[in-house]
Motif scaffolding. Structure first.
Motif, PDB file in Angstrom:
ATOM      1  N   GLU A  41       0.800  -1.226   0.000  1.00 60.98           N
ATOM      2  CA  GLU A  41       0.000   0.000   0.000  1.00 60.98           C
ATOM      3  C   GLU A  41       0.831   1.274   0.000  1.00 60.98           C
ATOM      4  O   GLU A  41       0.275   2.374  -0.037  1.00 60.98           O
ATOM      5  N   GLY A  42       2.154   1.149   0.070  1.00 58.64           N
ATOM      6  CA  GLY A  42       2.999   2.337   0.096  1.00 58.64           C
ATOM      7  C   GLY A  42       3.034   2.971   1.475  1.00 58.64           C
ATOM      8  O   GLY A  42       2.674   2.354   2.479  1.00 58.64           O
ATOM      9  N   PHE A  43       3.460   4.239   1.517  1.00 63.21           N
ATOM     10  CA  PHE A  43       3.612   4.940   2.794  1.00 63.21           C
ATOM     11  C   PHE A  43       2.367   5.735   3.189  1.00 63.21           C
ATOM     12  O   PHE A  43       2.375   6.415   4.220  1.00 63.21           O
ATOM     13  N   ALA A  44       1.320   5.657   2.385  1.00 61.73           N
ATOM     14  CA  ALA A  44       0.106   6.430   2.682  1.00 61.73           C
ATOM     15  C   ALA A  44      -0.475   6.130   4.066  1.00 61.73           C
ATOM     16  O   ALA A  44      -0.855   7.055   4.791  1.00 61.73           O
ATOM     17  N   PRO A  45      -0.561   4.843   4.477  1.00 61.90           N
ATOM     18  CA  PRO A  45      -1.105   4.574   5.820  1.00 61.90           C
ATOM     19  C   PRO A  45      -0.298   5.224   6.934  1.00 61.90           C
ATOM     20  O   PRO A  45      -0.860   5.623   7.960  1.00 61.90           O
ATOM     21  N   PHE A  46       1.012   5.372   6.742  1.00 63.27           N
ATOM     22  CA  PHE A  46       1.849   5.930   7.797  1.00 63.27           C
ATOM     23  C   PHE A  46       1.811   7.454   7.803  1.00 63.27           C
ATOM     24  O   PHE A  46       2.060   8.080   8.828  1.00 63.27           O
ATOM     25  N   SER A  55      -4.393  13.775  16.423  1.00 63.69           N
ATOM     26  CA  SER A  55      -5.796  13.717  16.846  1.00 63.69           C
ATOM     27  C   SER A  55      -5.927  13.141  18.252  1.00 63.69           C
ATOM     28  O   SER A  55      -6.701  13.646  19.076  1.00 63.69           O
ATOM     29  N   VAL A  56      -5.163  12.076  18.537  1.00 59.28           N
ATOM     30  CA  VAL A  56      -5.214  11.467  19.869  1.00 59.28           C
ATOM     31  C   VAL A  56      -4.703  12.444  20.924  1.00 59.28           C
ATOM     32  O   VAL A  56      -5.309  12.594  21.995  1.00 59.28           O
ATOM     33  N   LEU A  57      -3.607  13.132  20.627  1.00 55.58           N
ATOM     34  CA  LEU A  57      -3.058  14.097  21.584  1.00 55.58           C
ATOM     35  C   LEU A  57      -4.046  15.227  21.846  1.00 55.58           C
ATOM     36  O   LEU A  57      -4.207  15.675  22.992  1.00 55.58           O
ATOM     37  N   LEU A  58      -4.720  15.690  20.798  1.00 57.07           N
ATOM     38  CA  LEU A  58      -5.718  16.749  20.962  1.00 57.07           C
ATOM     39  C   LEU A  58      -6.886  16.262  21.816  1.00 57.07           C
ATOM     40  O   LEU A  58      -7.361  16.977  22.712  1.00 57.07           O
ATOM     41  N   ALA A  59      -7.339  15.034  21.562  1.00 58.15           N
ATOM     42  CA  ALA A  59      -8.450  14.473  22.338  1.00 58.15           C
ATOM     43  C   ALA A  59      -8.061  14.298  23.805  1.00 58.15           C
ATOM     44  O   ALA A  59      -8.861  14.586  24.710  1.00 58.15           O
ATOM     45  N   THR A 204       4.012   1.196  16.134  1.00 58.36           N
ATOM     46  CA  THR A 204       5.049   2.143  15.715  1.00 58.36           C
ATOM     47  C   THR A 204       4.922   3.485  16.439  1.00 58.36           C
ATOM     48  O   THR A 204       5.905   4.227  16.541  1.00 58.36           O
ATOM     49  N   VAL A 205       3.726   3.812  16.929  1.00 56.55           N
ATOM     50  CA  VAL A 205       3.528   5.079  17.644  1.00 56.55           C
ATOM     51  C   VAL A 205       3.006   4.865  19.059  1.00 56.55           C
ATOM     52  O   VAL A 205       2.928   5.812  19.845  1.00 56.55           O
TER      53      VAL A 205
END
Length: 234
Positions: A41-46, A55-59, A204-205
Motif C-alpha cells: 500500500e505504500g507509505f500512505a497509511p503511515f 488527533s489522539v493528543l488533541l483528544a 510504531t507510535v
C-alpha cells in the motif's frame, strides 16, 4: 512433594524463557508486518498515522481540560494546586507508562501534597487505578475508527456505538502495565469485524501514545479523589 515442586519450578523457568523469546522476536514481527503494508500500500497509511497521533493528543488534551473543569467546580481543590501537587505522579505515569507502578506516588501526592483526606486519596488512587482508565478507552475507540478508515471499512452508527461501548469495557479490564491497551484492543476490533492484523501498525507510535494516555488515566484518578473529597476542605 520435593519432586512435584522441582517440576513446577522447571515449568515456570521454561515458561519465562519462552516469554523472553517471544518478547525478543516481537520487533521483528512488527517490522515484517509494517514492511508488508509498505510493499502493498505504500507509505500512505503511515502518513495518516501522523494525523492520528495529533488527533489522539488533541483528544487527550480536551479530556485533561474537562477533568480540570470538574475539579474546579466540583471540589475545593484548585486545578493549579492539583497540577503542582500531583506533578510527580503525572511525570512518573508518563515515564513508566504504568498506572499500577504510579499508584503509591499518586496516593502520596494526593494525601500529602494536595491535602486530600486519606479515604478520598485511597479510593481514587488505589481503586480507581484498576478501573478508571478513560485515556485508554478514548485511545482504543479512536484507534478502531482510524484502522476502519485506513482499510476503507464504513462503520455504521450502531457499529461506532459498539466501538465506544466495547472500548469502555476493554479499558476496565486493561492491566496497568505498558502496552496493555493493545491486548484488550483485539476485543474492540473483533466486535465490529475489523482486521486485528493491523493492530501491530499502531505499535510504531504506541510507545509514545501509551505514556500520554497513562498520564491522563492518572489524572482521571486524581479527578475522582478530588470530587470525593467534596467542596469543603476536610
Amino acid at each position: 512433594l520435593g519432586t512435584v515442586g522441582h517440576l513446577v519450578e522447571l515449568f515456570l523457568e521454561s515458561l519465562i524463557k519462552i516469554l523472553h523469546w517471544i518478547i525478543a522476536i516481537v520487533p521483528l514481527a512488527v517490522f515484517g508486518i509494517v514492511a508488508s503494508i509498505v510493499g502493498t500500500e505504500g507509505f500512505a497509511p503511515f502518513k495518516a498515522l501522523g494525523i492520528f497521533v495529533v488527533s489522539v493528543l488533541l483528544a487527550l488534551a480536551i479530556q485533561a481540560g474537562y477533568y480540570l473543569l470538574r475539579i474546579r467546580f466540583g471540589s475545593w481543590v484548585r486545578p493549579g494546586e492539583l497540577l503542582r501537587g500531583g506533578r510527580d505522579a503525572l511525570v512518573m505515569a508518563f515515564s513508566t507508562a504504568s498506572s499500577t507502578a504510579t499508584m503509591p506516588v499518586t496516593y502520596a501526592a494526593l494525601k500529602d501534597r494536595v491535602g486530600l483526606r486519606e479515604q478520598s486519596a485511597s479510593m481514587g488512587a488505589l481503586v480507581g487505578a484498576n478501573f478508571n482508565n478513560d485515556g485508554t478507552a478514548l485511545y482504543e475507540a479512536m484507534a478502531a475508527l482510524f484502522i476502519a478508515q485506513m482499510v476503507g471499512m464504513d462503520l455504521s452508527f450502531q457499529q461506532q456505538l459498539l466501538v465506544v461501548l466495547t472500548s469502555i469495557v476493554a479499558s476496565v479490564g486493561a492491566a496497568g502495565i505498558p502496552e496493555a491497551g493493545l491486548v484488550t484492543m483485539t476485543m474492540v476490533f473483533t466486535a465490529v469485524g475489523l482486521p486485528v492484523q493491523y493492530i501491530p501498525v499502531l505499535l510504531t507510535v504506541d510507545w509514545f501514545l501509551d505514556r500520554c494516555r497513562t498520564a491522563i488515566n492518572v489524572m482521571g484518578d486524581m479527578n475522582v479523589s478530588c470530587l470525593l473529597d467534596g467542596k469543603q476542605r476536610g
